[in-house]
Motif scaffolding. Structure first.
Motif, short mmCIF file in Angstrom:
data_model
loop_
_atom_site.label_atom_id
_atom_site.label_comp_id
_atom_site.label_asym_id
_atom_site.label_seq_id
_atom_site.Cartn_x
_atom_site.Cartn_y
_atom_site.Cartn_z
N LYS A 94 36.71 94.59 46.09
CA LYS A 94 36.34 94.86 44.93
C LYS A 94 35.97 93.62 44.02
O LYS A 94 34.72 93.72 43.34
N TYR A 95 36.75 92.82 44.09
CA TYR A 95 36.58 91.62 42.83
C TYR A 95 35.92 90.51 43.33
O TYR A 95 35.15 89.84 42.71
N GLY A 96 35.77 90.24 44.64
CA GLY A 96 34.94 89.40 45.26
C GLY A 96 33.29 89.78 44.96
O GLY A 96 32.57 89.08 44.66
N ASP A 101 28.52 89.54 41.52
CA ASP A 101 27.66 90.21 40.40
C ASP A 101 27.49 89.81 39.34
O ASP A 101 26.36 89.63 38.56
N THR A 102 28.54 89.44 38.62
CA THR A 102 28.77 88.72 37.46
C THR A 102 27.91 87.53 37.50
O THR A 102 27.15 87.11 36.44
N LEU A 103 28.03 86.43 38.30
CA LEU A 103 27.36 85.41 38.31
C LEU A 103 26.15 85.48 38.66
O LEU A 103 25.34 84.65 37.90
N TYR A 106 24.26 86.57 35.20
CA TYR A 106 24.07 85.63 34.27
C TYR A 106 23.24 84.68 34.80
O TYR A 106 23.28 83.47 34.28
N ASN A 107 22.45 85.04 35.98
CA ASN A 107 21.45 83.85 36.39
C ASN A 107 22.27 82.59 36.68
O ASN A 107 21.58 81.47 36.94
N MET A 108 23.66 82.54 37.26
CA MET A 108 24.12 81.36 37.78
C MET A 108 24.26 81.41 39.28
O MET A 108 25.03 80.81 40.10
N MET A 109 23.47 82.57 39.98
CA MET A 109 23.49 82.62 41.26
C MET A 109 22.17 83.31 41.63
O MET A 109 22.08 84.41 41.03
N ASP A 110 21.39 82.76 42.69
CA ASP A 110 20.24 83.64 42.98
C ASP A 110 20.44 84.44 44.04
O ASP A 110 21.41 84.59 44.75
N GLU A 111 19.41 85.29 44.45
CA GLU A 111 19.41 86.21 45.49
C GLU A 111 19.90 85.66 46.83
O GLU A 111 20.99 86.35 47.48
N LYS A 112 19.39 84.65 46.99
CA LYS A 112 19.69 83.87 48.59
C LYS A 112 21.28 83.74 48.53
O LYS A 112 21.74 84.05 49.50
N TYR A 151 22.06 69.30 27.39
CA TYR A 151 22.84 68.94 28.27
C TYR A 151 24.43 69.02 28.04
O TYR A 151 25.09 68.00 28.33
N LYS A 152 24.59 69.91 27.31
CA LYS A 152 26.04 70.37 26.80
C LYS A 152 26.52 71.27 28.12
O LYS A 152 25.66 71.93 28.57
N LYS A 153 27.78 71.21 28.26
CA LYS A 153 28.43 72.04 29.23
C LYS A 153 28.35 73.65 29.04
O LYS A 153 28.71 73.97 27.93
N LEU A 154 27.87 74.42 29.82
CA LEU A 154 27.81 75.75 29.55
C LEU A 154 29.27 76.42 29.38
O LEU A 154 30.10 75.87 30.17
N THR A 155 29.58 77.42 28.56
CA THR A 155 30.66 77.94 28.35
C THR A 155 31.03 79.09 29.28
O THR A 155 30.06 79.76 29.88
N THR A 156 32.15 79.83 29.09
CA THR A 156 32.52 80.98 29.85
C THR A 156 31.47 82.06 29.28
O THR A 156 31.21 82.30 28.24
N PRO A 157 31.11 83.01 30.19
CA PRO A 157 31.47 83.23 31.42
C PRO A 157 30.42 82.85 32.41
O PRO A 157 30.75 82.86 33.53
N PHE A 158 29.43 81.80 31.74
CA PHE A 158 28.46 81.19 32.72
C PHE A 158 29.12 80.22 33.64
O PHE A 158 28.89 79.98 34.91
N SER A 159 30.17 79.52 33.11
CA SER A 159 30.98 78.63 33.95
C SER A 159 32.31 78.54 33.62
O SER A 159 32.52 78.72 32.37
#
Length: 283
Positions: A94-96, A101-103, A106-112, A151-159
């Protein structure tokens, strides 16, 4: 010691910088990260970020829908909980998947990468075996992701790195060595978005002297670990110092190339002499 000229690309110099910074980070991981990670999972910062929201189930769903409708972020994210990947196969499924899906959303993970990790949600690896899903979750918290514009660190939920950093800020663990991880990813981000030439220029103009070049600062940023400094002195500090000295001889007048004359490269620090030959010609 006189040097000759040698053709080298900005890419090769940037590769060299990255390689030496990776050596520092590998040793920091071995010494500090495991302890920090274990304490982080017991911290209030982690619990607040991953706990299920309190209240009636229906009301929580309505609240979630309203936040989505107004493009607001949730207060907590159960999908980024380590426990849910380990507790049972049902929670992992479920949560995996929800984490992936969440990542992805938010464009933090590509389809591959998504398709590669999806099968890992359907089984719990044997004890001691590699768990790619857990590795990806750990990366979510430990690796700083930088915005390509400022070049500042991304905040949650992106990272989740700001959650980990908030824990370090109030932890007895010395957080100073973790800044080398940020430096490494800054260099990588500069290379990706601004090119190798710009990355090399920025590193030597703004970071080298205050991170590696100054012996006292290097030791301080290693949490005062003189033994570790001695270990990294030859493999990291000396080659980067020699390269920094060569960079100061460069003629930056031309946009696409730089040249250096034959020079004597000798570097003296508080603790040692560096007498190292450096051949360099950039194009």
């Amino acid at each position: 010691m006189s040097t000759g000229l040698k053709i080298r690309s900005f890419m090769s110099i940037a590769d060299e910088i990255e390689t030496h910074l990776q050596i520092v980070n590998d040793r920091i991981d071995e010494i500090w990260v495991n302890e920090a990670w274990g304490n982080f999972l017991r911290s209030i910062e982690y619990q607040n970020y991953t706990d299920a929201p309190e209240g009636n189930k229906l009301l929580k769903k309505v609240k979630g829908w309203n936040k989505k409708r107004h493009n607001e972020f949730k207060d907590s994210y159960q999908e980024f909980s380590v426990e849910h990947l380990c507790y049972s196969l049902d929670t992992r499924k479920k949560y995996g998947k929800k984490m992936l899906d969440t990542l992805k959303s938010y464009n933090m993970m590509d389809e591959k990468e998504y398709q590669k990790l999806l099968p890992a949600t359907k089984e719990i690896p044997a004890k001691g075996a590699v768990d790619p899903l857990m590795d990806r979750l750990k990366e979510y918290y430990l690796v700083p992701i930088l915005d390509k514009n400022d070049y500042k660190k991304l905040t949650t939920p992106f990272s989740g790195n700001e959650v980990f950093q908030a824990f370090l800020d109030y932890s007895p663990i010395n957080a100073e060595p973790f800044i080398f991880r940020e430096l490494l990813y800054k260099v990588r981000s500069y290379r990706m978005h601004r090119g190798d030439r710009e990355a090399v220029t920025i590193y030597f103009n703004h970071y080298h002297s205050s991170y590696v070049g100054d012996t006292a600062e290097f030791v301080r940023k290693l949490s005062g670990n003189v033994h570790l400094f001695r270990e990294l002195e030859e493999s990291v500090k000396e080659p980067l110092d020699a390269l920094a000295l060569a960079v100061r001889q460069l003629d930056w007048a031309k946009e696409g190339e730089a040249t250096t004359k034959s020079v004597d490269i000798k570097k003296r620090t508080n603790t040692n002499k560096i007498n190292q030959e450096q051949e360099i010609y950039w194009v």
